[in-house]
Write an enzyme that holds these catalytic residues in place. Sequence first.
Site: not given
Ligand code: FPP
Length: 235
Positions: A28, A63, A60, A182, A15, A32, A188
């Site tokens: 954003r 998402n 998720s 996390r 996260d 990632h 959570r």
């Molecule tokens: C949550 O952070 C993160 C995600 C929904 C995506 C996680 C995916 C990756 C790190 C890529 C993984 C790659 C592979 C190949 C498995 P957020 O975007 O919700 O962050 P925020 O809460 O700061 O907005």
Amino acid sequence: MNQENLPRHIGIIMDGNGRWAKLRNLPRSAGHKIGAKVFRNIVTYCNQIGIQYLTVYAFSTENWKRPKEEVQALMQLFRDYLLETETYLEQKIQVRFIGDLSGLDEELQQLIAQCETSCQDFDGMHLNIALNYGGRDEIVHAMRRVVQDVQDGKLDPSALDEQAISDRLYTYGQPDVDLIIRPSGEYRLSNFLIWQSAYAECVFMDQVLWPDFNEKQMDKALKEYARRNRRFGGV
Ligand code: FPP
């Protein structure tokens, strides 16, 4: 780190990518992209130090509500990883994708099937990548299987126990998660491994966002885990 105190199964909620990008005035998806690099480093590290099972929350069931460009950028990162076969082949890790894979596009489903087949005889760490995953959705799928097996005469309702449900989850055959990490200051589980985490230790880290997570942060979480006294309901 004492091998005895290592968790057998770690779950990570990756996260903070969006916030990391926002702090730098970047889209954003840039967060990632760095997050995907960190994912590779942490997989390598966990495999090196002898972690047996690692599950990462990559996308998720909720998402899909994100802007279309962000969803597309994430799907591209998953595709890139799947195409980069040398990474997981060299490390001999056993990759499994968990989640409702039928909701993903055909090409991704095919790449996933190829990846899982090419890794199936490896003996390195088990890596579960949770894609279109939701803990409740996983339990619903398991329940459908239970009902089907009862209807087919393969399962006697009086024999339904916790193990019978675990055996029908996406993580069948694997131990429950011991440690959930996390970063990013959220406290959570967000529908992640909710059945498997019944006795998990949670380490919530509020000083770091996922794109800044590294081996040192991992060691910190492992030390915290080793300090905890797990009683599983006993004394
Ligand atoms: C949550 O952070 C993160 C995600 C929904 C995506 C996680 C995916 C990756 C790190 C890529 C993984 C790659 C592979 C190949 C498995 P957020 O975007 O919700 O962050 P925020 O809460 O700061 O907005």
